[in-house]
Design an enzyme around this catalytic site. Structure first.
Site, short mmCIF file in Angstrom:
data_model
loop_
_atom_site.label_atom_id
_atom_site.label_comp_id
_atom_site.label_asym_id
_atom_site.label_seq_id
_atom_site.Cartn_x
_atom_site.Cartn_y
_atom_site.Cartn_z
N GLU A 10 0.92 -1.12 0.00
CA GLU A 10 0.12 0.14 0.04
C GLU A 10 0.74 1.15 -0.09
OE1 GLU A 10 -3.11 -0.48 -0.68
OE2 GLU A 10 -2.85 -2.71 -0.16
N HIS A 53 2.31 2.29 -3.19
CA HIS A 53 1.24 2.78 -3.94
C HIS A 53 1.43 4.26 -4.07
CE1 HIS A 53 -1.33 -0.05 -6.18
NE2 HIS A 53 -1.47 -0.75 -5.17
N GLU A 108 -1.14 -2.05 -9.74
CA GLU A 108 -0.94 -3.25 -9.01
C GLU A 108 0.30 -4.23 -9.07
OE1 GLU A 108 -2.72 -3.01 -6.38
OE2 GLU A 108 -4.56 -2.01 -6.98
#
Length: 861
Positions: free
Chosen positions: A307, A310, A329
Site C-alpha cells: 500500500e 502505491h 498493482e
C-alpha cells in the site's frame, strides 16, 4: 478485433477542484452532503453529466460569469450510473470556468463500498464507524463526482460529526470548530491533484499509536477501534521505515504531511491505498508480537509495503484508465517484496516470491479463460473482475523478469524517471516502457508488449537427441489441448541456463533453437526461476536434475517441483514424475521447497478426491514417508533462538504430518487443542494454531464445534478468528456443516469472511458436496447478502466449484449457472469450469499410473 468502447463521461467539462462537506449520522445510517465542483469548460454546450449512485440530489445550482442558474431538466442513467443536468443553450462556454453546487443525501450502506458503515462490539454493545472504499467506481456512492482515474482534481473536505469522534481524511486537519454543544466541524487541508478512487474519510471512536522511528517530521500512525491500537505498533514502525525507503528508491519525496493507516472491521479487500489514509482489514494490519503467527506477520509486512508503494506508483502517477490497472498493482506487488527483502534478509523474500506470486500467476494464466495483463475494460461492471492474480502476480512476475534482464538498478532508475515525468498526472503502459528504454538503452517496448498484451505464457520443451539439445516453445495450457489458434504468439523469453560453467543468458524469440550444450552436460533452464514460463525435459533429464539438487539454487528447486506438478496436470509429464522427483528431495533443507512439494502432492490428492480410497491413502503414506521423521525430530515446541524460516518449516511439517494421517502428530494436536480450550493458551504456539484447530474439526464432533464457535466469538485476535473460520469448514458431519453454512448468512460471520469456511469445505469430499448443495439451494440469499459489485461473489463461486473433479460435476455447474446473471463473475466461472475439466482429464489419464507407482514403491497394497 477492436477493443470495446469505453463507457466514460462526455469531455465537455473537466473537474479542477471539489469543495466537499459531509455530515454522517451513525444512528440513522444516513449522511447529508454538499459539494461544489470547479469545472473548466472544454466545449460550448448546455449540459453537465457526472457520476452518482444511490444518492438523493437536491438544490442543484450552476454558477457562471452571468450568474447562478438551476438546471431545466435532470435525468438519470442506471446503466452509466450518471446524472445529467441540462441548462439553457450555450450556458457553458468553452474556455470559461464554472461551479456546480449540489446538496445530497446518501446511505451509510452495509455493502462495504462507497461511504459505508462498519460494526464492532465493545463491552457487549454494538457500535459503528463510517468509512470509505472508493476503488474502483464507488466514489459516486459517496458524493456526485467525475469518477474516472484520469479526471484528477484537488479536494477540500470537511466533516461535521459528534465531538467524541475522530475524523480522518487524506490530508491533515486545517481547523476544527464547534458547531453545537455536541458536534464539531473538522476542516482538512486541500489535497494535491488526485483521482476520485483515492479519496477517503473516516468517522468513529478511534485510538492510535505513532511510530517511534522518525520519518522526517511526518507523523506515521495506526488507528483502530479502542483496545486494538497497541497491535498496530509493528505496522507503524514498518510504515515509517518503508516511506523512507521508497523516498530513496524513487528519488521523490513523500508529498503529504502525514500517513495514517486504519484497521476496519468490515472490509471487502485486503487493504486500500487511499493517499495519506490507507485502510486495511484488521488481520492485514495488526500484529501481536507474542500471539501472531509468522505467516500472518509476513502477510502484514507485504500488505503494508504494497500500500505504501502505491503512494508513489498509483497515487502520484496514476494509470490513465482501468485497462492499465496492472501499472498500479503489479508494481506495488513487486516493490512490496523488494521492500520486505530490504528490511528482513533472513526471510528470503525472493525465494518466497517464486513459490507464491509466480506460481499463482502461472496457475491462473494457464487457462484459456485467463486474460492479458493489459485487458480492455469498457463498463464499470467489468473492472472488479480484473483485480486478480494476472493484474497482481503475473504483472509483478513479468516486472521481476524485466528487472533481472535490465539489471535491478537500471530498472528502478527507469521507474523513477517514469513517475517524475508523470507526477500528479496519468500515464499508460507505453509511458513506462519509454522511460525504461530511455534509461537502459534497450528496446523495452517491443519486447514487453507481447508479455502484457497477449494472454498466456509459453512452455519450453527440451529435446535431447544424438547428443544435441534443442528447445521449442509453444503456449502452455492446463488442459493440455493447445490448438493452432492458441499458439500464434512467439514470446521473447529471457532465457538463463544454469551449467557447471555458470549461467548463460540470451533472448529466445524463435519457435525452435538448438543450444550450445551437449546432452552429457549438466544444465537447468530458467536459472533461479526468473522467467514467466514452464520447462519440460526428457524423463532422464528430470531424474538427473532430481539427483543434482546440490547444484541448484532454492529458486531452481522450487521451480523444478512446480513445473513437474503443473506438467502432470496438463499431461506433458506423468504424475509419477512429480512423485519420483519429490522422493529425491527428502533431505531438502528449504522451507519454500518443502512448501511447494507438499502443495503439489496436495493437488494430486484433491484431484483424486472422488476416486478409489487406496490411491488417496497411498498418497498420504507418501507424504508421511517424506515428513514424519523430520517432523518428529524437529518437534512442535518453538524457541525464539530459531530463525524465521526454521520456525515456519517446523510448522509446515507439523501441518503436513497431521493432514496425512501421522497419528503421533494428530494425538499431539488433539491434546494441544484440549489444553488451549481449557485456558492453557501459552502451551499452543501461534504457528501451530491453525493446524491444531483443523485437526480438532477434522477428527471432532459437536463438542469441538461448539468450542471453536465460542473461540471465534471471544478471541480479540484477528488472525486467530481467521484460523477458526478456516477450520469450521473441516467438519465432516452434515449437521455441523449445515450449522456452519447457516452462520454464513445469519450475521454470525462477517460478509467479508464468508469464503474462509467455504475454502475449508472445499478440501474434503463431504465438505465439497455440502457446499455445492448450500450454494445452489440458497443462491438468491447469497446474492442478496453479497452484492455483485464485490469480488467476494466471484470467490464464492470459486470455492463452491474448487473441489469438483469429474465430468458429471462439470455438467452440474454448467447447468446451474446457465440461467443465472453471471455478469459479475463470468470470468471466474469460466476459469472454474476449465479447472474442473483439466482435473477430470488428469485423473482419467494418470489414475492407473499413479496406482501402480504407489504399489511398486510400497505406499499402497
Amino acid at each position: 478485433m477492436s477493443p470495446p468502447q469505453r463507457q466514460v463521461l462526455p469531455a465537455n467539462v473537466k473537474p479542477v477542484h471539489y469543495d466537499l462537506s459531509l455530515k454522517p449520522d451513525l444512528t440513522t445510517f444516513k449522511f447529508n452532503g454538499e459539494v461544489t465542483i470547479d469545472l473548466n469548460v472544454k466545449e460550448t454546450s448546455n449540459f453537465i453529466e457526472l457520476h452518482t449512485l444511490e444518492l438523493e440530489l437536491s438544490e442543484v445550482q450552476l454558477s457562471t460569469k452571468e450568474g447562478k442558474v438551476a438546471p431545466k431538466e435532470t435525468s438519470y442513467s442506471k446503466d452509466d450510473q450518471s446524472t445529467t443536468f441540462k441548462f439553457g443553450d450555450n450556458v457553458l462556454k468553452a474556455g470559461e470556468s464554472v461551479q456546480l453546487s449540489i446538496k445530497f443525501i446518501g446511505e451509510l450502506n452495509d455493502k462495504l463500498s462507497g461511504f459505508y458503515r462498519s460494526s464492532y462490539t465493545e463491552n457487549g454493545q454494538t457500535k459503528y464507524l463510517a468509512t470509505t472504499q472508493m476503488e474502483a467506481t464507488d466514489c459516486r456512492r459517496a458524493f456526485p463526482c467525475f469518477d474516472e482515474p484520469n479526471l484528477k482534481a484537488t479536494f477540500s473536505i470537511s466533516i461535521v460529526a459528534d465531538k467524541e469522534y475522530t475524523c480522518l481524511s487524506n490530508m491533515d486537519v486545517k481547523e476544527e470548530k464547534s458547531v453545537s454543544e455536541t458536534q464539531k466541524k473538522v476542516v482538512f487541508n486541500t489535497t494535491p491533484p488526485m483521482s476520485t478512487y483515492l479519496v477517503a474519510f473516516i468517522v468513529g471512536d478511534l485510538k492510535y499509536v505513532e511510530s517511534k522511528y522518525k520519518f522526517r517530521d511526518i507523523p506515521v500512525r495506526v488507528y483502530t477501534t479502542p483496545g486494538y491500537e497497541k497491535e498496530g505498533q509493528y505496522s507503524a514502525e514498518l510504515a515509517a521505515k518503508a516511506l523512507e525507503y521508497y523516498e530513496k528508491v524513487f528519488d521523490i519525496p513523500y508529498p503529504l504531511p502525514k500517513m495514517d493507516m486504519v484497521g476496519i472491521h468490515d472490509f471487502s479487500a485486503g487493504a486500500m491505498e487511499n493517499w495519506g489514509l490507507v485502510t486495511y482489514r484488521m488481520v492485514d494490519l495488526l500484529v501481536n508480537e507474542t500471539k501472531t503467527n509468522l505467516a500472518t506477520k509476513l502477510r502484514v509486512s507485504e500488505v503494508v509495503a504494497h500500500e505504501l508503494a502505491h503512494q508513489w506508483f498509483g497515487n502520484i502517477c496514476t494509470m490513465d484508465f482501468w485497462d492499465s490497472l496492472w501499472l498500479n498493482e503489479s508494481f506495488a506487488t513487486y516493490m512490496s517484496w523488494k521492500c520486505c527483502d530490504h528490511f528482513e534478509k533472513d526471510w528470503k523474500i525472493w525465494e518466497n516470491f517464486v513459490g507464491d506470486s509466480l506460481q499463482m500467476a502461472l496457475s491462473l494464466d494457464a487457462l484459456r479463460s485467463s486474460h492479458p495483463i493489459e485487458v480492455p475494460v469498457a463498463h464499470a461492471d467489468e473492472i472488479n473482475q480484473i483485480f486478480d492474480a494476472i493484474s497482481y502476480e503475473k504483472g509483478s512476475s513479468v516486472l521481476r523478469m524485466l528487472a533481472n534482464y535490465l539489471g535491478e538498478e537500471t530498472f528502478i532508475k527507469g521507474v523513477s524517471h517514469y513517475v517524475k515525468k508523470h507526477m500528479y498526472a496519468n500515464a499508460v503502459t507505453e509511458d513506462l516502457w519509454a522511460s525504461l528504454s530511455e534509461v537502459s538503452g534497450k528496446d523495452v517496448q517491443s519486447t514487453m508488449n507481447i508479455w502484457t498484451k497477449k494472454v498466456g505464457y509459453p512452455l519450453v520443451q527440451v529435446s535431447e537427441k544424438n547428443g544435441k539439445v534443442t528447445i521449442r516453445q509453444h503456449r502452455y495450457l492446463t488442459t493440455g489441448d493447445v490448438k493452432p489458434e492458441d499458439d500464434t504468439t512467439v514470446y521473447p523469453i529471457f532465457l538463463s541456463i544454469r551449467t557447471d560453467d555458470g549461467v548463460k543468458e540470451f533472448v529466445f524469440d524463435k519457435k525452435e533453437q538448438e543450444l550450445d550444450l551437449k546432452s552429457s552436460d549438466f544444465f537447468k533452464l530458467n536459472s533461479d526461476t526468473t522467467g514467466v514460463f514452464r520447462v519440460n525435459y526428457e524423463p532422464e533429464r528430470w531424474q538427473a536434475l532430481g539427483a543434482a539438487a546440490d547444484k541448484l539454487s532454492v529458486e531452481d528447486r522450487i521451480g523444478l517441483v512446480a513445473d513437474a506438478g503443473a506438467l502432470s496436470v496438463s499431461g506433458y509429464s506423468k504424475t509419477t514424475n512429480l512423485l519420483s522427483l519429490t522422493s529425491h528431495f527428502k533431505n531438502e533443507p528449504s522451507f519454500f521447497v518443502w512448501s511447494e512439494m507438499i502443495a503439489r502432492i496436495g493437488a494430486v490428492k484433491r484431484a483424486w478426491l472422488f476416486e478409489d480410497e487406496s490411491i488417496k491413502e497411498g498418497l498420504k503414506a507418501l507424504v508421511r514417508s517424506l515428513v514424519s521423521d523430520k517432523c518428529h525430530k524437529a518437534g512442535w515446541k518453538f524457541d525464539s533462538s530459531e530463525s524465521f524460516l526454521e520456525q515456519r518449516l517446523k510448522a509446515l511439517l507439523f501441518s503436513a504430518a497431521a493432514a496425512n494421517g501421522d497419528q503421533k502428530v494428530i494425538d499431539a494436536a488433539k491434546n494441544l487443542f484440549a489444553g488451549y480450550i481449557a485456558n492453557e493458551k501459552s502451551e499452543l504456539d501461534p504457528n501451530l494454531r491453525g493446524t491444531v484447530f483443523s485437526v480438532a474439526a477434522t477428527h471432532g464432533s459437536k463438542k469441538e464445534f461448539e468450542a471453536l464457535v465460542n473461540l471465534y466469538k471471544e478471541t480479540p485476535l484477528a488472525d486467530e478468528k481467521q484460523e477458526v473460520l478456516a477450520s469450521l469448514g473441516k467438519f465432516e458431519d452434515k449437521e455441523l456443516l449445515t450449522k456452519v453454512t447457516d452462520m454464513l448468512l445469519n450475521g454470525t460471520i462477517r460478509t467479508q469472511d464468508v469464503i474462509r469456511p467455504m475454502a475449508g469445505m472445499a478440501t474434503h469430499r463431504a465438505g465439497v458436496e455440502h457446499l455445492w448443495d448450500f450454494v445452489t439451494s440458497r443462491w438468491d440469499e447469497i446474492v442478496k447478502a453479497i452484492p455483485a459489485s464485490l469480488t467476494l461473489l466471484a470467490y464464492v463461486v470459486d470455492c463452491a466449484t474448487r473441489g469438483f473433479t469429474t465430468k458429471e460435476q462439470y455438467q452440474k455447474v454448467e447447468e446451474f449457472f446457465k440461467d443465472k446473471d453471471t455478469k459479475a463473475f463470468d470470468q471466474k466461472l469460466a476459469q472454474a469450469l476449465e479447472s474442473i475439466e483439466s482435473r477430470a482429464k488428469w485423473v482419467s489419464r494418470d489414475s492407473k499410473d499413479v496406482a501402480d507407482w504407489l504399489k511398486v514403491n510400497g505406499y499402497s497394497s
